[in-house]
Motif scaffolding. Sequence first.
Motif, PDB file in Angstrom:
ATOM      1  N   THR A 130      12.148   1.563   3.669  1.00  0.00           N
ATOM      2  CA  THR A 130      11.052   1.177   4.524  1.00  0.00           C
ATOM      3  C   THR A 130       9.673   1.129   3.629  1.00  0.00           C
ATOM      4  OG1 THR A 130      10.694   3.700   5.012  1.00  0.00           O
ATOM      5  CG2 THR A 130      11.940   2.128   6.764  1.00  0.00           C
ATOM      6  N   HIS A 131       9.431  -0.153   3.085  1.00  0.00           N
ATOM      7  CA  HIS A 131       8.582  -0.213   1.991  1.00  0.00           C
ATOM      8  C   HIS A 131       7.293  -0.582   2.423  1.00  0.00           C
ATOM      9  CE1 HIS A 131      12.060  -1.102  -0.986  1.00  0.00           C
ATOM     10  NE2 HIS A 131      12.076   0.006  -0.428  1.00  0.00           N
ATOM     11  N   ASP A 132       6.234  -0.629   1.290  1.00  0.00           N
ATOM     12  CA  ASP A 132       5.065  -1.290   1.569  1.00  0.00           C
ATOM     13  C   ASP A 132       4.340  -0.920   3.039  1.00  0.00           C
ATOM     14  OD1 ASP A 132       5.578  -2.346  -0.641  1.00  0.00           O
ATOM     15  OD2 ASP A 132       5.316  -4.579  -0.044  1.00  0.00           O
ATOM     16  N   PRO A 133       4.157   0.355   3.263  1.00  0.00           N
ATOM     17  CA  PRO A 133       3.557   0.720   4.557  1.00  0.00           C
ATOM     18  C   PRO A 133       1.981   0.345   4.611  1.00  0.00           C
ATOM     19  CG  PRO A 133       3.840   2.619   3.223  1.00  0.00           C
ATOM     20  CD  PRO A 133       4.628   1.422   2.524  1.00  0.00           C
ATOM     21  N   GLN A 134       1.621  -0.358   5.648  1.00  0.00           N
ATOM     22  CA  GLN A 134       0.429  -0.785   5.681  1.00  0.00           C
ATOM     23  C   GLN A 134      -0.054  -0.390   7.268  1.00  0.00           C
ATOM     24  OE1 GLN A 134      -1.058  -4.895   6.176  1.00  0.00           O
ATOM     25  NE2 GLN A 134      -2.453  -4.365   4.454  1.00  0.00           N
TER      26      GLN A 134
END
Length: 433
Positions: free
Chosen positions: A241-245
């Motif tokens: 679960t990458h790059d949370p924005q």
Amino acid sequence: MLLNKIKKITLLFLGLSVMSCSQKESKVETPAKVETSKVFPFKMPTEKPNIPLSASSERMFDYPTPRVQDNELFSQFKYTRLKGFDYNNGDGTISRRDPSRPIFVDGKYYVWYTKRNTIVPPIGWNRAAEATDEIPSTDWDLCDIWYATSEDGINWEEEGVAVSRPEKPKSGWRSVATPDILVWKGKYYLYYQAFDEPSGLRGDLCPVSISYADSPNGPWTHGGDKVIPFGKEGEWDHKATHDPQPLVHDGKIYVYYKAAYNKWPDNRTNYAVGHGLAIAEDPLGPYKKHALNPVMQSGHETTYWPYKGGIATLAIKDGNERETIQYAEDGANFKIASSVSLTPTAAAPFVADAFTDTKDGRGFTWGLSHFVNAGKGDKRHSIIARFDCDLSLDYNEPAFKNTGVWHKPEVYFAQGVGGINKHPEGRGANKKH
């Protein structure tokens, strides 16, 4: 006299007959005029005409406007070097990348980012097993999250570490990277990826952690690990679960994230990238994943912002719909709004209403991004830069809507066939030191 009357009647009859024939002949011309009206007009229609159309002409009226120059979700992008950041003469030991969206607090812009300051440049993900506590495998290995401030978005002052790597075996002990910021009920929340092993050893198997503070200057308190859980075994996001924005939408926290799938550990090349959406009523969770995940099947890093009553996104690098801006009224079912070029990598726009739960998102005119190939050879590193554009409903600069942008030949020749198999970050290309 009778003869004269007969002649007059005959002439009158003939005249009527001629008029009748003339009228009939004029009616014969009418279909030709109707046929002409079925041809696409010279003047651009504002609405789809009710005539047979090609597939391309049909699609023209599916976009926000038929003419791209009038499209509020189309822009060119212009770039500016930032001042105030030192890169150790470009020797590859210092790298800054993955900026958060800037926020404006008390007269200053704040930004958080991934910073690596190591004794040597990365040795490459394919040599991750050789990485040590001092030797990084990739550009985002052995990193901390730093922050900087600016009054104009160009001249920056690096303030120091915001979130550092915790002691082993706490989550993120190997590296903390790719931050983004949320402002929620007077507090500040940093979302970031937490690595527990060198990147490349088994992939990038890093969950999302959160830290929070009462001020953008900190101090930051650790709030939780694995706040957006991996999917179940065999699901598209069961490895990452990458790059949370985060955004605030419909009174809730919407966090967009990405996962590379169709890869690891046996397949490192045929990957695909999808974007998911997780929703919560509190920054620390629990988060519920959207039933339609992945909500985007194109794009690499996550770049989402409130636009009008919905959500817009910039999709770059990956997927069939790469290099597009898309829009979804519900934040999940995205449709292409425009095609764009020379797009910012890891774009982090300054979106003033990102956390206001706006029902009329206004867009943006500038932001920060990164370049991952700033150095040469084994000195490759990343730098943060500024981009400007016109993706705002409150700004109008026709130059950003210009479709006749021509780049110098050197821009194209730099993409020569000789470098077709070279990774821009030099992954796997470094020689042993």
